[in-house]
Design a protein around this motif. Structure first.
Motif, PDB file in Angstrom:
ATOM      1  N   ASN A 120      42.741  46.682  43.739  1.00 34.07           N
ATOM      2  CA  ASN A 120      41.897  45.912  44.651  1.00 34.07           C
ATOM      3  C   ASN A 120      42.683  45.241  45.774  1.00 34.07           C
ATOM      4  O   ASN A 120      42.178  44.316  46.402  1.00 34.07           O
ATOM      5  N   TYR A 175      44.802  43.518  33.952  1.00 37.89           N
ATOM      6  CA  TYR A 175      44.719  42.688  35.165  1.00 37.89           C
ATOM      7  C   TYR A 175      45.661  43.206  36.248  1.00 37.89           C
ATOM      8  O   TYR A 175      45.295  43.290  37.419  1.00 37.89           O
ATOM      9  N   HIS A 221      40.181  36.374  39.297  1.00 35.36           N
ATOM     10  CA  HIS A 221      41.594  35.962  39.357  1.00 35.36           C
ATOM     11  C   HIS A 221      41.865  34.620  38.690  1.00 35.36           C
ATOM     12  O   HIS A 221      42.633  33.807  39.182  1.00 35.36           O
ATOM     13  N   PHE A 224      44.082  46.043  37.782  1.00 34.46           N
ATOM     14  CA  PHE A 224      42.952  45.575  38.599  1.00 34.46           C
ATOM     15  C   PHE A 224      43.438  45.067  39.960  1.00 34.46           C
ATOM     16  O   PHE A 224      42.868  45.393  41.009  1.00 34.46           O
ATOM     17  N   THR A 246      40.296  37.207  34.455  1.00 33.76           N
ATOM     18  CA  THR A 246      38.967  37.581  34.956  1.00 33.76           C
ATOM     19  C   THR A 246      39.100  38.307  36.292  1.00 33.76           C
ATOM     20  O   THR A 246      40.154  38.251  36.936  1.00 33.76           O
ATOM     21  N   GLU A 247      38.012  38.935  36.695  1.00 31.57           N
ATOM     22  CA  GLU A 247      38.016  39.610  38.004  1.00 31.57           C
ATOM     23  C   GLU A 247      37.994  38.602  39.146  1.00 31.57           C
ATOM     24  O   GLU A 247      38.185  38.972  40.308  1.00 31.57           O
TER      25      GLU A 247
END
Lengths: 125, 378
Positions: free
Chosen positions: A124, A117, A10, A120, A7-8
């Motif tokens: 980020n 991921y 983590h 991502f 998931t975003e």
């Protein structure tokens, strides 16, 4: 490990039949630093995707754990409450947080795979 | 943690060293500072309690006050602080506070009377990074015309803290290793002219070393080459000072809290209590005589959950009686530790109370500070 999703927030989600095993990623534990406290949900409670499902605290700060999927909490990793430092040692293995009996397997489709991921995290950080 | 605008942040002379050591750099009081190194906050904390830690505290404000003579400079300074400055012997350090007309604290600071006779009429100050602009403006507005404030911008400040600090200094600076606690001397370390002060912010024995900025990295590397010294970041600096019961400006003390409420009366000398003569004395002397409504106290949460800054404090009947001003996990205590302001009636050690953490009451009790016995060299 193609059956692990991320998931975003983590968290990682590993599917075992209709049970989702959930923890925080190695990247997350590294960002948190020394984990000193964990609060896990009650077994038997229903959680909705995105809802509160616990707290993890490092020396520096407290972070909420959000349920990555909807369902019933069927087991929690009680050992973490006595030894939160395990999360720094084996975040994606022995230091899983909780198991959720999925109410909608389709929710997994919206989560990231390993490659997504990694991208991502890079984008980020 | 990421994405912060670092363009306007200042860097200390040790910035390159921090980055090279893998320090995680964060904004703090206008500076880019290491919150931790790869070892992590808990390991860095333990290193300091058991051996020695090296801290970059160059962000703090160093300044010299220069006046015509010792009596004049002390008289001027004693208008601004309640501490006994005139009573300082050469080479001695005092902890005190700048107080405002309402008796609140503008900043807390260290005041050193230089050891050398040639520095007569001078005082050396170390103030908080987050407050130095305010402090300097306050001093310029409130000191007489014959007292000059000279901010020291070309020196770094390195702290060596922990039980091994004395042995480390003995290897590189024999004259400093024998200093008494809260004393200061000019001495060469590895051929560099330094001001070495025996003080700190960890509850451990240790030294703060003022060093020319262009030689700071070399000095730090000399210390880090020692087996008993490791770099320690701001994260562990905070857990160390919290266990030691020391105030953090902006959390535990501010312009509304008086030194009496903050339990800092020990830092106000007997002569000053009797004679007064400092800004804010009306409230402070009244409170010393008659007590305060609230008081800073140590708070020990039961269980493992930390109670952070801002957590409400309630008595056992559910009435709000205070607030946590610093709280977290104490690696030496191996559990949560906190301090905050509570109603004086509930401030005696042993008083049970509740801390509100995520809308739930956590059992706690008032404890005597510090949480960890100080290891100062007396």
């Amino acid at each position: 490990m193609s059956d692990v999703r991320y998931t975003e927030e983590h968290e990682w989600v590993r599917l075992e039949g209709d049970i989702a095993v959930i923890g925080i990623t190695d990247h997350a534990q590294e960002q948190l630093g020394d984990v000193v406290f964990v609060e896990l949900p009650q077994v038997g409670t229903e959680v909705a995707k995105g809802g509160d499902a616990g707290v993890v605290e490092s020396v520096k700060a407290a972070s909420d754990i959000y349920a990555p999927v909807s369902g019933e909490i069927v087991e929690v990793n009680q050992a973490l409450e006595d030894e939160p430092a395990k999360i720094n040692q084996d975040a994606e293995g022995a230091a899983w947080f909780m198991k959720i009996k999925l109410s909608d397997t389709g929710e997994l489709d919206g989560l990231m795979d390993d490659a997504a991921y990694k991208t991502f995290v890079e984008e980020n950080s | 943690m990421t994405g912060a605008d670092t363009d306007t942040l200042k860097q200390t002379p040790l910035h390159g060293l921090h980055v090279g050591l893998g320090g995680r750099m964060v904004p703090f009081a206008g500076y880019e500072m290491p919150v931790q190194y790869p070892a992590g906050i808990v390991a860095e904390h333990r290193q300091t309690r058991l051996n020695a830690g090296l801290f970059d505290v160059s962000h703090m404000g160093q300044a010299v006050l220069a006046g015509p003579n010792h009596d004049a400079i002390c008289a001027a300074m004693e208008r601004l602080v309640p501490g006994d400055i005139a009573g300082l012997a050469r080479g001695r350090i005092r902890y005190t506070q700048f107080t405002n007309p309402q008796g609140g604290i503008i900043d807390d600071l260290m005041v050193t009377r230089p050891a050398s006779e040639g520095d007569s009429g001078k005082l050396f100050l170390v103030v908080n990074a987050s407050r130095k602009d305010i402090d300097y403006a306050w001093m310029r507005d409130n000191l007489p015309a014959d007292i000059a404030l000279e901010p020291v911008e070309d020196r770094a400040l390195i702290a060596i803290q922990g039980p091994a600090a004395e042995a480390v200094l003995a290897r590189h600076c024999p004259p400093a290793s024998g200093l008494a606690f809260m004393s200061s001397v000019m001495a060469d370390i590895a051929g560099i002219a330094c001001q070495v002060s025996r003080c700190g912010y960890t509850g451990e024995d240790g030294f703060e070393i003022s060093v020319p900025a262009d030689q700071a990295q070399g000095l730090a590397e000399t210390f880090l080459a020692e087996a008993d010294v490791e770099p320690v970041g701001l994260g562990a600096r905070d857990t160390l000072r919290l266990e030691a019961g020391l105030c953090l400006y902006g959390n535990d003390i501010d312009e509304t809290t008086s030194p009496v409420e903050a339990d800092l009366v020990w830092s106000i000398g007997k002569r000053r209590r009797e004679a007064g003569g400092f800004i804010g004395e009306e409230r402070i002397l009244k409170e010393i005589a008659g007590g305060t409504v609230r008081r800073r106290a140590g708070l020990k949460p039961a269980g493992r959950a930390p109670a952070r800054e801002g957590s409400e404090v309630q008595d056992k009947s559910g009435n709000e009686i205070g607030v946590v001003t610093s709280g977290g996990f104490g690696p030496t205590v191996e559990g949560p530790v906190a301090m905050g302001y509570v109603e004086t009636a509930s401030s005696a050690p042993g008083t049970p109370l509740d801390l509100i953490v995520r809308q739930k009451a956590v059992d706690a009790e008032v404890v005597k500070l510090p949480f960890v016995k100080p290891n100062y060299k007396r």
